[in-house]
Write an enzyme that holds these catalytic residues in place. Structure first.
Site, PDB file in Angstrom:
ATOM      1  N   GLU A   1      43.742 -12.156  13.560  1.00 25.50           N
ATOM      2  CA  GLU A   1      42.794 -13.012  12.834  1.00 25.50           C
ATOM      3  C   GLU A   1      43.223 -13.052  11.381  1.00 25.50           C
ATOM      4  O   GLU A   1      43.686 -12.041  10.835  1.00 25.50           O
ATOM      5  CB  GLU A   1      41.382 -12.446  12.937  1.00 25.50           C
ATOM      6  CG  GLU A   1      40.417 -13.198  12.012  1.00 25.50           C
ATOM      7  CD  GLU A   1      38.950 -12.886  12.230  1.00 25.50           C
ATOM      8  OE1 GLU A   1      38.639 -11.737  12.585  1.00 25.50           O
ATOM      9  OE2 GLU A   1      38.126 -13.794  12.013  1.00 25.50           O
TER      10      GLU A   1
ATOM     11  N   ASN B   1      33.076 -16.929  19.996  1.00 21.30           N
ATOM     12  CA  ASN B   1      33.408 -15.595  19.517  1.00 21.30           C
ATOM     13  C   ASN B   1      32.147 -14.841  19.155  1.00 21.30           C
ATOM     14  O   ASN B   1      31.464 -15.235  18.229  1.00 21.30           O
ATOM     15  CB  ASN B   1      34.287 -15.676  18.268  1.00 21.30           C
ATOM     16  CG  ASN B   1      34.396 -14.331  17.584  1.00 21.30           C
ATOM     17  OD1 ASN B   1      34.932 -13.380  18.147  1.00 21.30           O
ATOM     18  ND2 ASN B   1      33.843 -14.219  16.383  1.00 21.30           N
ATOM     19  N   GLU B   2      31.858 -13.818  19.883  1.00 25.96           N
ATOM     20  CA  GLU B   2      30.708 -12.932  19.632  1.00 25.96           C
ATOM     21  C   GLU B   2      29.499 -13.699  19.080  1.00 25.96           C
ATOM     22  O   GLU B   2      28.817 -13.278  18.152  1.00 25.96           O
ATOM     23  CB  GLU B   2      31.110 -11.712  18.801  1.00 25.96           C
ATOM     24  CG  GLU B   2      31.157 -11.679  17.406  1.00 25.96           C
ATOM     25  CD  GLU B   2      31.378 -10.347  16.697  1.00 25.96           C
ATOM     26  OE1 GLU B   2      30.828 -10.255  15.602  1.00 25.96           O
ATOM     27  OE2 GLU B   2      32.062  -9.433  17.174  1.00 25.96           O
TER      28      GLU B   2
ATOM     29  N   CYS C   1      35.665 -14.349  13.513  1.00 30.54           N
ATOM     30  CA  CYS C   1      34.769 -15.243  12.790  1.00 30.54           C
ATOM     31  C   CYS C   1      35.504 -16.461  12.252  1.00 30.54           C
ATOM     32  O   CYS C   1      34.900 -17.521  12.081  1.00 30.54           O
ATOM     33  CB  CYS C   1      34.082 -14.477  11.671  1.00 30.54           C
ATOM     34  SG  CYS C   1      32.996 -13.201  12.312  1.00 30.54           S
TER      35      CYS C   1
HETATM   36  O1  AHR Z   1      37.468  -8.101  13.506  1.00 35.70           O
HETATM   37  C1  AHR Z   1      36.703  -8.505  12.405  1.00 35.70           C
HETATM   38  C2  AHR Z   1      35.495  -9.323  12.813  1.00 35.70           C
HETATM   39  O2  AHR Z   1      34.647  -8.567  13.603  1.00 35.70           O
HETATM   40  C3  AHR Z   1      35.769 -10.528  13.668  1.00 35.70           C
HETATM   41  O3  AHR Z   1      36.092 -11.629  12.915  1.00 35.70           O
HETATM   42  C4  AHR Z   1      34.473 -10.759  14.352  1.00 35.70           C
HETATM   43  O4  AHR Z   1      34.634 -11.338  15.612  1.00 35.70           O
HETATM   44  C5  AHR Z   1      33.837  -9.406  14.392  1.00 35.70           C
HETATM   45  O5  AHR Z   1      32.583  -9.432  13.851  1.00 35.70           O
END
Ligand code: AHR
Length: 862
Positions: A259, A583-584, A455
């Site tokens: 990321e 994503n989450e 994120c």
């Molecule tokens: O890994 C860092 C962050 O943690 C990622 O962007 C997110 O998916 C999670 O909250």
């Protein structure tokens, strides 16, 4: 007569009520509960109970059962004046989230413990929402509330999801509904609502809260307590025997999650050396940043400005215009200085146009202070944009060089997309990756790479969602954007480069695209809360996701997206198998509606693509429960679990996956780590891998997170690999991942591990006993790799004892010298690397696992 009858009736009812109260108070099959918040807006709903409405006993005592999830991270998630209703054995709650938005929060729960992921319905009367009172009348949920302007309103809903438009009501009607009352809880006056509920409900909550606190104590255990934990233990010994049974497991278990956080991409893995090369930086990226940031302009009587007239591309709309009479210069220090090596070659390119029709001459120089390390001269005469390319070869090394463009004498010139790239990138790819960083990732031998977030994928507000199509094609035509982590994404490292990198290192690509909703912690775009694309746009959006599948796998002769891939230099398909959607995310109604829409469309058209859904950021709780329910209902192929927890969680949750359904949705453990870069953390992670391997029929992939972090630009700690402009610093956690990636298998071999402690008995004799703490901390997993025919034993020892482990199994098919890689040290050590050696293997080998160690023993096939 009527009056007398009524009075008798009332008297009778009162008698009955007081008899009931007496009964209730002496035999509390039901009790009063009081729901309240402490008054601090970041707090959540608490509960106290009472049998007599006099003495209130807090459950917890300070436990918040549900907190507001509205707004951006941290102190913006606020809850005011919640109103709670107990109806039909279920709980319903509403509250106001602040005094600005025309939204409110709703949630419900069957047990007051797990709450539905919150929804934030919009009100269409342009007024805010304060001090709600929730009730049910004639089968309808009704919320009466006030506004800042002093008005009172009512909204209603049949299903607690779709709400009517607000209707004005009188203040009397509002006041009449307001059940808020004050009671004393632990000596403090609290405002809330009283309900009558079956006592088992309270009993269950009391148990759950105390169980959670007991578990938290376990999860916070650390090696510093080992003196006490193993008091009286003289030594440990273990034996590992294999049952002869085995099962197939995922061969993609160890991967990486890349990321763009902590300057992982721009200024990191992406090898571009110029910062803000396209003058597209803005204050959306970061505080005071603007299109001129990271450029220094000099020139007596000269000026420079940013123009957007006739840019090189609409996606790259800003460029610099330099005007001078006696000369001027524009310099860029890259990302904390440009590192160059003597004799290496660097591709310099820029776009330029004459702004006054006159021919202009510019010199581009690589400089170290006043010293020029390399230079080239460019003559610009066209009034249209033209790209100029040259190769710079520095005459000396420098860690803090800069690139300077100087304009001689009088001039008026437009400049854009000023780029400097080492030719030595990973695999020498153009627009490629920093070789040392890419190599250290490749060294893990990851079976897949998940990208671009995190994120970053679902973005800061809907406008900031990651749109893959904007990240392919010529780099100056890509759409850069702000990064949710507080800086800028140039998109030079885009989907083409990600897929190329996967191919270069033999990893499966796992792109993750937003599910049509942005990050629930957004600070922009609709008061930061999870907005969703309008459903009317979802068809186009689903197509956008499916276009990616076409781009990656399609035939350039028939697919316009595959043609783009071929034009970029990759006519062969990339063979995409996985697509992450979301994503989450908060598993809100907004999310569920959009996710289901996308999942159905994708699976209908591309049944072979494995869709990876999401189940929130924790190993338990609302998003986890509701996400899994959705996964089961919709038969989602795989879901992405995330948890960042202390080492103790891994030690005390070793059977977490053993009870998962083997037939249903599979697990991708997409983000996990143990909150530290000490050996103790790394060993807990190694322990977890042994448990993942045992469950490799359910957990098909895993990736530590976050992966990379640049010194001085780190938003998240801990990370797997740290770096600066010149060096790379892998952590001990990295070496665990590397050992596991290099020693994964295709079958899990069942075995029995027994651990015994030698302790001193009362008479001074020693005896061997079982020891639970040791059994939890000396663990193993055995896998075979069908490709190589090798057998791999992983042994974790998180105790202070060098522990002999008898390896009791048939070894005749393996070479007599096994390779061992061992990480060991003190729990607090951070700077540790694996040590390689050999072990002679016979049918009864004893291997001593050093205190605080992770050992990988690879038995090579004969
Ligand atoms: O890994 C860092 C962050 O943690 C990622 O962007 C997110 O998916 C999670 O909250």
């Amino acid at each position: 007569m009527r009056i007398i009858l009524l009075a008798v009736l009332c008297f009778g009812m009162q008698q009955a009520a007081s008899a009931r109260n007496d009964r209730e108070e002496s035999h509390p099959d039901s009790v009063y509960v009081f729901t309240y918040t402490s008054g601090a807006s970041t707090d959540g709903i608490k509960m106290a109970y009472s049998v007599d409405r006099q003495t209130w006993i807090p459950i917890g005592p300070n436990h918040s059962f549900v907190k507001s999830d509205f707004g951006s991270w941290g102190s913006n998630k606020r809850m005011f004046t919640p109103s709670v209703l107990y109806d039909g054995g279920k709980w319903f709650a509403v509250w106001n989230v602040n005094d600005e938005v025309q939204q409110f929060a709703t949630t419900e729960s069957a047990n007051f413990w797990v709450w539905k992921p919150q929804d934030y319905p919009y009100l269409d009367n342009h007024e805010n929402f304060l001090c709600p009172c929730l009730l049910k009348q004639a089968g309808k949920y009704i919320v009466r509330y006030q506004t800042k302007s002093g008005n009172n309103y009512e909204i209603s809903s049949l299903d607690f999801r779709q709400w009517s438009s607000p209707q004005r009501i009188s203040s009397e009607e509002y006041n009449h509904t307001n059940r808020h009352t004050d009671v004393m809880v632990s000596g403090n006056k609290q405002s809330g609502e009283i309900h009558r509920v079956p006592y088992p409900l309270v009993k269950d909550l009391v148990y759950k809260v105390s169980d959670a606190s007991r578990r938290n104590t376990l999860y916070n255990e650390n090696c510093g307590e080992d003196g006490g934990r193993f008091r009286g233990v003289k030594s440990l010994k273990a034996s590992l025997s294999l049952t002869g049974e085995s099962k197939p497991i995922s061969t993609d278990l160890i991967g990486i999650f890349f990321e763009d956080i902590n300057y992982s991409a721009d200024g990191g893995l992406y090898a571009e050396l110029i910062q803000n090369r396209d003058f597209e930086y803005s204050n959306l990226d970061h505080g005071e940043w603007n299109a001129k940031s990271f450029w220094e302009f000099k020139g007596e009587g000269a000026s420079w400005e940013i123009s957007t007239d006739s840019p090189i591309h609409a996606n790259n709309s800003h460029y610099a215009v330099l005007k001078s009479e006696k000369g001027a210069s524009l310099s860029n220090n890259g990302f904390d200085g440009i590192v160059v090596k003597k004799g290496d070659t660097y591709d310099m390119s820029l776009f330029a146009k004459s702004m006054n029709g006159k021919r202009q001459t510019i010199t581009v120089m690589l400089k170290d202070g006043d010293k020029t390390l390399a230079s080239t001269t460019i003559k610009v005469s066209s009034e249209s944009w033209k790209q100029f390319n040259s190769i710079l070869t520095p005459t000396a090394d420098a860690d803090k060089a800069s690139l300077t463009i100087s304009l001689k004498g009088e001039g008026n010139i437009g400049l854009d997309f000023i780029s400097l790239f080492p030719q030595k990138t990973f695999k020498n790819r153009q627009n490629g990756l920093r070789a040392d960083l890419a190599q250290i990732l490749a060294d893990i031998k990851p079976r897949f790479i998940r990208f671009p977030g995190g994120c970053v994928s679902h973005g800061n507000g809907l406008e900031n969602m990651y749109r893959w199509i904007e990240t392919v094609g010529p780099i100056w035509e890509r759409k850069s954007q702000s990064n949710i982590w507080g800086y800028h994404q140039s998109k030079g490292l885009g989907f083409y480069e990600y897929f190329q990198f996967c191919e270069d290192i033999g990893a499966e690509p796992l792109p993750v695209l937003p599910a049509g909703v942005c990050c629930q912690n957004s600070s922009r775009g609709g008061h930061g809360q999870q907005g969703g694309l309008p459903m009317s746009e979802m068809d186009d959006y689903a197509q956008e996701l499916m276009n990616l599948i076409d781009w990656a796998n399609g035939d350039p002769k028939t697919s316009k997206y595959a043609k783009l891939r071929a034009e970029a230099g990759h006519p062969a398909p990339f063979n995409l198998k996985y697509l992450g959607v979301g994503n989450e995310d908060l598993i809100s109604d907004v999310f569920v509606e959009r996710f289901n829409y996308l999942n159905k469309k994708i699976k209908a058209k591309y049944p072979n693509i494995q869709v990876v859904g999401t189940v929130g950021p924790f190993f338990e709780g609302s998003d986890y429960e509701y996400g899994w329910e959705l996964a089961r209902d919709e038969k989602i192929d795989i879901v992405d679990e995330h948890y960042y927890v202390n080492p103790g969680w891994y030690i005390h949750s070793q059977n977490y996956y053993d009870i998962y359904d083997r037939e249903g949705t599979k697990v991708y453990l997409g983000e996990w780590a143990s909150r530290g870069n000490r050996l103790e953390n790394a060993l807990a992670e190694a322990l977890h891998v042994t448990n993942l391997e045992r469950n490799g029929d359910v957990v098909v992939m895993s990736s530590y997170a976050p992966l990379l972090a640049k010194h001085g630009h780190t938003q998240w700690n801990p990370d797997l690999i740290y770096f600066n402009n010149t060096d790379v610093f892998p952590t001990v956690n990295y070496y665990v991942q590397q050992l596991c990636g290099n020693n994964s298998g295709s079958r899990y071999v069942y075995g029995d591990m027994t651990v015994k402690a030698t302790v001193e008995g009362r008479n001074g004799n020693t005896m061997e006993v079982s020891n639970e703490a040791a059994s939890l901390r000396v663990r193993s997993s055995v896998v075979t790799d069908e490709k190589s025919g090798d057998m791999i034993i992983k042994l974790v020892n998180i105790t202070p004892f060098d522990t002999p482990v008898d390896l009791k199994f048939e070894t005749k098919d393996y070479q007599s010298q096994a390779e061992t890689s061992v990480i060991s040290g003190k729990p607090s050590d951070t700077d540790i690397k694996p040590v390689l050696s050999h072990l002679s293997v016979t049918e009864n080998t004893t291997y001593t696992a050093p205190a605080y160690s992770f050992s990988v023993i690879r038995l090579k096939k004969k």
